[in-house]
Each structure stands twice: as C-alpha cells, then as structure tokens.
Design a protein around this motif. Structure first.
Motif, PDB file in Angstrom:
ATOM      1  N   GLY A 143       0.777  -1.187   0.017  1.00 12.02           N
ATOM      2  CA  GLY A 143       0.022  -0.030   0.026  1.00 12.02           C
ATOM      3  C   GLY A 143       0.769   1.319  -0.130  1.00 12.02           C
ATOM      4  N   ASN A 144       2.134   1.240  -0.122  1.00 11.31           N
ATOM      5  CA  ASN A 144       2.956   2.387  -0.277  1.00 11.31           C
ATOM      6  C   ASN A 144       3.171   2.988  -1.601  1.00 11.31           C
ATOM      7  OD1 ASN A 144       5.418   3.987  -0.574  1.00 11.31           O
ATOM      8  ND2 ASN A 144       5.815   3.342   1.685  1.00 11.31           N
TER       9      ASN A 144
ATOM     10  N   HIS B 245      -9.947  -0.858  -8.687  1.00  9.73           N
ATOM     11  CA  HIS B 245      -9.146  -0.545  -9.961  1.00  9.73           C
ATOM     12  C   HIS B 245      -7.715  -1.590  -9.950  1.00  9.73           C
ATOM     13  CE1 HIS B 245      -9.632   3.863  -9.480  1.00  9.73           C
ATOM     14  NE2 HIS B 245     -10.611   3.392 -10.127  1.00  9.73           N
ATOM     15  N   THR B 246      -7.613  -2.611  -8.870  1.00  6.97           N
ATOM     16  CA  THR B 246      -6.749  -3.453  -9.044  1.00  6.97           C
ATOM     17  C   THR B 246      -7.569  -5.135  -8.919  1.00  6.97           C
ATOM     18  OG1 THR B 246      -6.735  -3.459  -6.616  1.00  6.97           O
ATOM     19  CG2 THR B 246      -5.088  -2.189  -8.122  1.00  6.97           C
TER      20      THR B 246
ATOM     21  N   TYR C  19       0.831  12.122  -9.157  1.00  7.87           N
ATOM     22  CA  TYR C  19      -0.117  13.251  -8.802  1.00  7.87           C
ATOM     23  C   TYR C  19      -1.509  12.708  -8.519  1.00  7.87           C
ATOM     24  CZ  TYR C  19       3.247  16.975 -10.089  1.00  7.87           C
ATOM     25  OH  TYR C  19       4.355  17.698 -10.258  1.00  7.87           O
ATOM     26  N   LEU C  20      -1.857  11.577  -9.116  1.00  8.08           N
ATOM     27  CA  LEU C  20      -3.061  10.961  -8.937  1.00  8.08           C
ATOM     28  C   LEU C  20      -3.265  10.155  -7.629  1.00  8.08           C
ATOM     29  CD1 LEU C  20      -3.831   9.593 -12.422  1.00  8.08           C
ATOM     30  CD2 LEU C  20      -4.545  11.746 -11.265  1.00  8.08           C
ATOM     31  N   PRO C  21      -4.408  10.253  -6.931  1.00  4.86           N
ATOM     32  CA  PRO C  21      -4.704   9.264  -5.494  1.00  4.86           C
ATOM     33  C   PRO C  21      -4.029   7.841  -5.911  1.00  4.86           C
ATOM     34  CG  PRO C  21      -6.718  10.437  -6.237  1.00  4.86           C
ATOM     35  CD  PRO C  21      -5.691  10.790  -7.687  1.00  4.86           C
ATOM     36  N   ALA C  22      -3.751   7.188  -4.692  1.00  9.51           N
ATOM     37  CA  ALA C  22      -3.619   6.024  -4.839  1.00  9.51           C
ATOM     38  C   ALA C  22      -4.694   4.928  -5.473  1.00  9.51           C
ATOM     39  CB  ALA C  22      -3.133   5.383  -3.579  1.00  9.51           C
TER      40      ALA C  22
END
Length: 806
Positions: free
Chosen positions: A303-304, A378-379, A370-373
C-alpha cells in the motif's frame, strides 16, 4: 541505474511534463503540414540498371504510364444519338485541365493520297453529314478497312470500343491528379447513365490515384478505430477512466510525434509510412499496460504509493526499454536497404518506437505520482477468476503435461515446414484489390477485349543516326510486332513500322491488303508521299496521327520505340514471358548492330516488387541477428538465448506455413508481416524472462517455483497486451485491400501463436533447463564421488605398499 532514473523522474516530474507537452505542441504544428506522396517507383534504388534503362527511355520518349482508358461495349455504337454523345464525351474530356490528348474512333485519322501534290493528307475519317445514319454506316465500314485501328481503338469481334486519354506527366506527381481523374470519371459515368451502358475505366493514373486515395482514407479510419477499440479493452481491463485516459494520451502524443517526424525528415505519407500511426497505437499501449500492471502489483503488496512507483520504474524500465528496442530493430533495419520507400519507413518507425518508450517513461510515472492511490476496484482485475483459472490451467499444462506440449509443438512445426515448401513469390498491379471491385472488373474487361492496358515498352537502338527509317530496320520492327502480337497476353504493338504500313495502304488507295512494310520496289514511289500534308491542323498544332508516329522515334531517329499494352500477368509470369521472347528477339535483331531493351512501367513494377521482397527478407535476417545480440546482452547466457528464440521462431514458421497451405504468395505486404511480428512478439519473451530473472533470487534459485510465480505474475499482463495487439491488428483485416488485410490477420495470427508459445513452450524450456542443471550438478557430484573413491583407493594402496616394505 534504474533506481536513480526513478528518483530523477519523480523528482523533476513537473519540468519533465511541461517539456513533454511543449514539445508535443511544436510537433503538432509540424504534423499539420504532412503531405501525401504521389511519386511512383520509390521502391527501386536510383543505381538499379533496369531503373536506369527506364529513366533513359523516359528522357527519349516521355512518360509511359500516363494514359487513362475508357471502354464501352455495345452494338449501337454507330447509332446516330449514341455516336454524337460519344463525340461530345470526347470533347468534354479534352476540356478537362491537364488532359493533353484524346484518341478514339470518332477522331480517327485517315491517310488520303493526293496525286497532284504527291502527298498523303491526314484527314478526319468521320466527316461530312454525320446526322445521316447512312453516312455513319458508310464511315463505319471504312473504319473496318483500316487495320491500323483494329485492336487499338476497337475490337470488331466483341463490339468493344476504347478511348485513350493522355494526362500531363507533370500533374501525375501532385495532388492535382485526384481532381483530373475525378473529372474524367464523372464525365464517363454520366455518359453511361444517359445511355444505360456500363462505361469501363482503367489505366495506371486512374488505378494509382484511386488506390492511394482509398488506402489513405482507410488508414485514417483505422487510426480512429484503433484508439476506440484499445480504449474499450483498457477500460475492461483496469476499470478506470484515469488509466484509459493516460494510456490514450501517451499513444496520441506518440502518433503526433510520428507524423511530425515524417515532416521534419522531409518525407511524405506513402503506403508504408501511412501504417506507422496505427502501429504506434498498438505498440504504445502495451507499454502502458506493463507499467500500470506493475504499479498496481507493487502497490497491492504494502500500500505504499511512492515505493510502488519506484519499483514500477526500476523493474519495468529495463523491460520496456528492451521490448521497444527489439520492436524498433524489427522496423529500423529497413533503413539499411537501398529502397527509398523501405528506408523512410524503417527510419520513421524505428525512431518513433523508441520515442513512445521515452514518452511513456516520463508521462506515466509523473502523472501517477499526482493522482490518488489506486482503489481496490482498480486492482480487482488481478484477481479475475476467469484469467486466474486460465493461468492455473497453463501452469498445470507446463508442469504435468510437458510431453504433450512438446509433441503438439513438433506436429505444428512439421506442418508449418511442409506449408513453407509451398510458398511462392508473386505480385500483381491490382494485387490488393478485391475481385468484386470495379477497378478489378474494369481491368479484366480491357484484358478480355484489348489484351490489357498495362504498359510494356521495347527500345530498339540501331546504334546509328536515322537507323530507324532504314527499310531493313522497319522490316525487323514489323517482325517483332508480329511476334509479340502472337502472344496471348500482349496486344498488337505500336511502332513507326505500323505508321509506314498505314501510309503504304493509303498510297494504294486504301486497299487493306497493302497494309504491310514497303519493299524495295514500293519505297521509291512511296518516299515522296511520306512527307504528309496536313501534319498540322488549323491551329498549327500537330495532328493526333502525326504526334503518334513521331513519338515512336527519338529526335535523331536512332532509337525506335515499340509500345505494347499487356495483361496484368504478375511478377512471377512476366519474367518468364520476357525470357521466352528474348531468344526470338535476338534472332530478329543482330546484337552487334542493335540493342533491344525491355522496359516500361510493367518491368519497373516487377523489379520494384522483387527488390522490396528481397529487401524485407534481408532486413528480417538482420533484425534477427541484432535481436540475438540484444538478448545476449540482457541475459548473458547462450542457453537463455536459445530458450528465448524458440518461442518466437515457431509463430513465424506457423504463419509462413499457413501462407503456404492457403496459397498466399510472398509479396511486399505479406513479407512485412514477419518483420512486424518478430519485433513485437519478442516483447512477450523479454517480459517473461526478465521477470523470471528478477524473481529467481527471491526463490533461492528454485527454477520450478520461479516459473510458477512468473506465469501467474506476468501471464495476466501478457494475455491482456496480446489481446490489445490482436484487436489492434485485426482492425486491418477488415480492409478492402488485400495487402492491408493480410497485414492484419497474418500479424494477429503470429501474435496469438507467440502468446501461446511464450506461456507454454517458454516455461517448459525453463524447466528443461532446471533438469539440465540438475543433471549437470549430479554429474559433477558423481565425478567428485569417483575422485574421492579413487583417492581413497590410492591411499589404501599406499598403506599396503608401506606395510610390505615394513
């Protein structure tokens, strides 16, 4: 190094993005200035001997491929209303800009003997009160008495009539030719509609213009379709509009840069360079998939986000670099050929494939930072049940049924090699046109009624000034004409001998039995009459007949031109026909006194097709060698090199075998498939093996565990990228042109086979490597054991010897 590059890209992401966008704005300006190329014969190098002969011919006689023909077939041709409208059609076409001359039945010239002036006058055959049907019928009978025009302007057996339209050669290399061809076709179509008669139109200017326009329109459509289709597949894959938008921006920038590169290198859009923008789309999208898939995989671990971006660049940078490098090699090797057409294609394609790597390497990490995680939705594609089941099945196939994998592969290879033995090389002028298309059916009409309209030129050099008008030369030219006319694929040739025969017939008051070359007795009486009166019309311009006769000798009357219309027999049959004629031609013309050269557009087309095929074949071999060096540098192992090449040779062999079994000939469009497929298919292998190499240390050098991990980790992205590539190339298979269609479905077949072999044969070979290594280790261990036993035996023997001594 890649870790430092990752830090550099992420640290200077804003300046890099600004620089990329500004550069794209400049490239957009240049891309807007791109132009279509209308230049023929760019496939042949300038120093080619046959091309040099063609250039010399054009310098003496002008352009040979600038004639449009219009044909009608009717029993009512000499009916008053039809004939007068046909005359008006002639006059309207003469008024079209850049039309230089029109030759047809209503404007046929007759030679009339004038005893008082001892001259032959060139007069219109159809004159008088043409409103009277009786007059027309009488003149039609007079036309049948003139052998000069039979087979040239009309076929009395099939009631077919042909109009020859000469187009200014200067306009043929410009965009204005589209306007000229369009105007002529409109007039012909309107005439046919009025009389409910099918009007046939053909000729090289018309064929080339229509084909070039259609291909250009199709490529624009395919570029749009490739964007839409890949965007849809990406959305189904990632379920994220952001991922789709980023990928589309990357390939859009790549397309803009590719078109701008064409302009900056002072090139124009050709049939080959026009393929590059759609290719950039289908090649650039896998870059995006690899990067995004790796980013999501790494982020899912801990999650990093920052660490995931660094690992994405670090792990996928080298993979994407080498996948783009091998693809660039597959295209770039064309720049080493002597063909300007292939050279331009190779330079632009190779350069822009590397540029799309640079664009994706800068743009994707910068924007992602620049985008959110990524969110869980999405995964989720990484846990897709269908694909996981498929990967589990592939794993089971590789680990449990490896003999079956080898067996099926062997059968495929044997079938492919058998099919390859049936391959043959052949190209036609209208190779890529479907047989239902009007271009094809109209060409066949002229082949059936006039034996074709493809130009073949024969230059006869007498090696002395005024040698053409020598009676012996005229007789030999007539023998040559009769020899060629006897061939089923050649029309009756035109030469200065035909004009002299026409003049002799006129001298004997139009008696058709005297249509022959004058003998020694005739020539003394006929000579004064050959200086024809009426060589010019009222405007002072040379008549059509005078132009026709004078165009078959050069200015010194040393070189004669024999012009032949022929059928589109293809590149395989034409050399056979010409070779069969040469011995007979050599019997007619003594090589010490004459030099006979076969040239013209048909010969140049044959030479160009042969040169492109040979150039593509040599380029594929060169690409193969360069890719071998890349793989050696990447993996530093001959064993890994062998393992990497086998899964890519098999798909190419299968495609070649399919072409052989389906009787698909080798021609420029189909040979191109192998280079395109080789450069792209090897990407999958690199992706798999680099991941394998990176994961091997994490599994304590356990090859089996690493292979299993690699199938599951890279298999998903390999399948998705292969599907995108398949979809992208399958778009081309819906083209109406055979070459573009072949490029589409044959490349798709090769890439499908490459996906299968790289997910089955490749891991199976890696497991074979493990067995070989284990065998090697056991062998080494056995030798060590034997050495120990030998040492022990020697020690025991030494002890016994010492005991004896004691």
């Amino acid at each position: 190094m890649w870790q430092r590059l990752a830090g550099f890209v992420l640290k200077f992401r804003l300046p890099l993005l600004v620089l990329l966008l500004l550069s794209t704005a400049v490239m957009t300006y240049y891309a807007s200035k791109v132009e279509l190329s209308y230049e023929p014969n760019k496939s042949i190098p300038l120093d080619n001997l046959k091309y040099q002969d063609y250039l010399q011919f054009k310098s003496q006689f002008g352009e040979d491929g600038n004639m449009i023909v219009i044909g009608v077939q009717t029993d009512s041709f000499f009916q008053k209303e039809f004939f007068h409208d046909y005359i008006k059609l002639n006059e309207d076409i003469r008024k079209v800009e850049f039309v230089e001359n029109v030759l047809s039945v209503p404007f046929a010239i007759n030679l009339v003997k004038n005893d008082s002036t001892r001259k032959l006058s060139a007069e219109p055959l159809f004159k008088g009160d043409l409103q009277q049907q009786a007059v027309l019928d009488s003149l039609a009978g007079a036309l049948n008495n003139l052998p000069f025009y039979k087979g040239l302007l009309y076929n009395p057996d099939t009631h077919a009539y042909m109009m020859m339209i000469n187009i200014n050669k200067g306009v043929m290399g410009t965009a204005r030719r589209i306007e000229v061809v369009s105007n002529v076709m409109k007039l012909g179509t309107a005439f046919g509609e009025k009389h409910h008669t099918e009007v046939r139109m053909s000729g090289l200017p018309l064929i080339r213009t229509i084909v070039a326009t259609k291909v250009a329109n199709e490529l624009g459509l395919f570029l749009k379709l490739s964007f839409v289709l890949t965007a849809l597949i990406l959305f189904l894959f990632f379920r994220s509009f952001g991922a789709v938008l980023m990928s589309m921006i990357v390939v859009a920038i790549g397309v803009i840069w590719s078109v701008a590169t064409i302009v900056l290198l002072n090139y124009k859009i050709t049939l080959l360079t026009g393929l590059i923008p759609p290719l950039i789309v289908v090649i650039g999208i896998p870059n995006c998939v690899y990067f995004l898939n790796k980013y999501h995989t790494e982020y899912a671990k801990d999650g990093n986000k920052t660490r995931a971006l660094v690992h994405m660049i670090q792990r996928m940078g080298i993979v994407t670099l080498f996948t783009n490098l091998t693809a660039a090699i597959g295209f770039g090797v064309f720049c080493f050929t002597k063909s300007a057409l292939l050279k331009e294609f190779g330079i632009v394609a190779g350069l822009n494939i590397m540029l799309i790597f640079l664009i994706s390497f800068i743009f994707l990490p910068s924007v992602l930072s620049y985008l959110p995680a990524p969110k869980t939705k999405h995964t989720n594609y990484m846990n897709n049940r269908l694909f996981r089941s498929l990967l589990d099945g592939l794993t089971a196939l590789v680990f449990r049924y490896r003999p079956w994998v080898y067996g099926v592969t062997l059968v495929l290879v044997i079938a492919a090699v058998t099919g390859m033995m049936k391959l043959h090389s052949e190209a036609h002028m209208l190779d890529d046109i479907p047989q239902s298309d009007r271009l094809y059916t109209d060409l066949k009409f002229f082949e059936k009624n006039f034996k074709g309209v493809m130009p073949l030129e024969i230059a006869v050099d007498t090696k002395k000034k005024n040698g053409v008008v020598n009676l012996q030369t005229l007789e030999k030219l007539d023998q040559l004409s009769k020899l060629i006319a006897a061939q089923p694929d050649f029309a009756r040739p035109l030469s200065v001998a035909e004009g002299i025969k026409f003049a002799k017939q006129a001298y004997y008051n139009g008696d058709s039995s005297n249509y022959s070359v004058p003998n020694q007795f005739d020539i003394g009486f006929l000579a004064p009459y050959l200086r024809m009166k009426g060589g010019t019309n009222a405007s002072g311009n040379a008549t059509a007949f005078t132009k026709l006769v004078s165009s078959f000798m050069d200015s010194t009357r040393q070189v004669a031109r024999v012009s032949v219309n022929m059928a589109d027999v293809g590149s395989a049959r034409l050399p056979v026909l010409l070779d069969s004629l040469r011995p007979q031609v050599n019997q007619i013309f003594d090589s010490t006194k004459y030099k006979v050269t076969f040239t013209g557009t048909s010969v140049i087309f044959l030479e160009g097709s042969r040169f492109i095929i040979n150039g593509l074949t040599e380029s594929i071999l060169l690409a193969f060698v360069l890719i071998i060096f890349c793989m050696l540098y990447l993996f530093r192992s001959w064993r890994m090199l062998l393992i990497s090449l086998i899964p890519n040779i098999i798909p190419l062999a299968v495609t070649a075998g399919v072409m052989g079994w389906l009787n698909i000939p080798l021609k420029p469009s189909t040979v191109l498939v192998f280079s395109v497929a080789l450069g792209i298919a090897i990407d999958v292998t690199i992706r798999f093996l680099v991941n394998f190499k990176q994961e091997l240390p994490h599994h304590n050098l356990d090859i089996s565990a690493t292979v299993k991990q690699t199938i599951h980790e890279t298999g998903l992205s390999i399948i998705y990228t292969s599907l995108i590539l398949l979809a992208g190339f399958m778009i081309f298979s819906f083209s109406e042109f055979g070459g573009t269609k072949a490029l589409g479905w044959l490349t798709s077949l090769t890439l499908l086979m490459a996906m299968i072999t790289n997910l089955t044969i490749l891991p199976a070979l890696l497991l074979w490597m493990e067995k070989a290594l284990l065998k090697k280790a056991r062998k080494k261990e056995l030798w060590n054991t034997l050495d120990e036993e030998r040492d022990m035996d020697m020690s025991e023997l030494g002890l016994k010897d010492r005991e004896k001594e004691d």
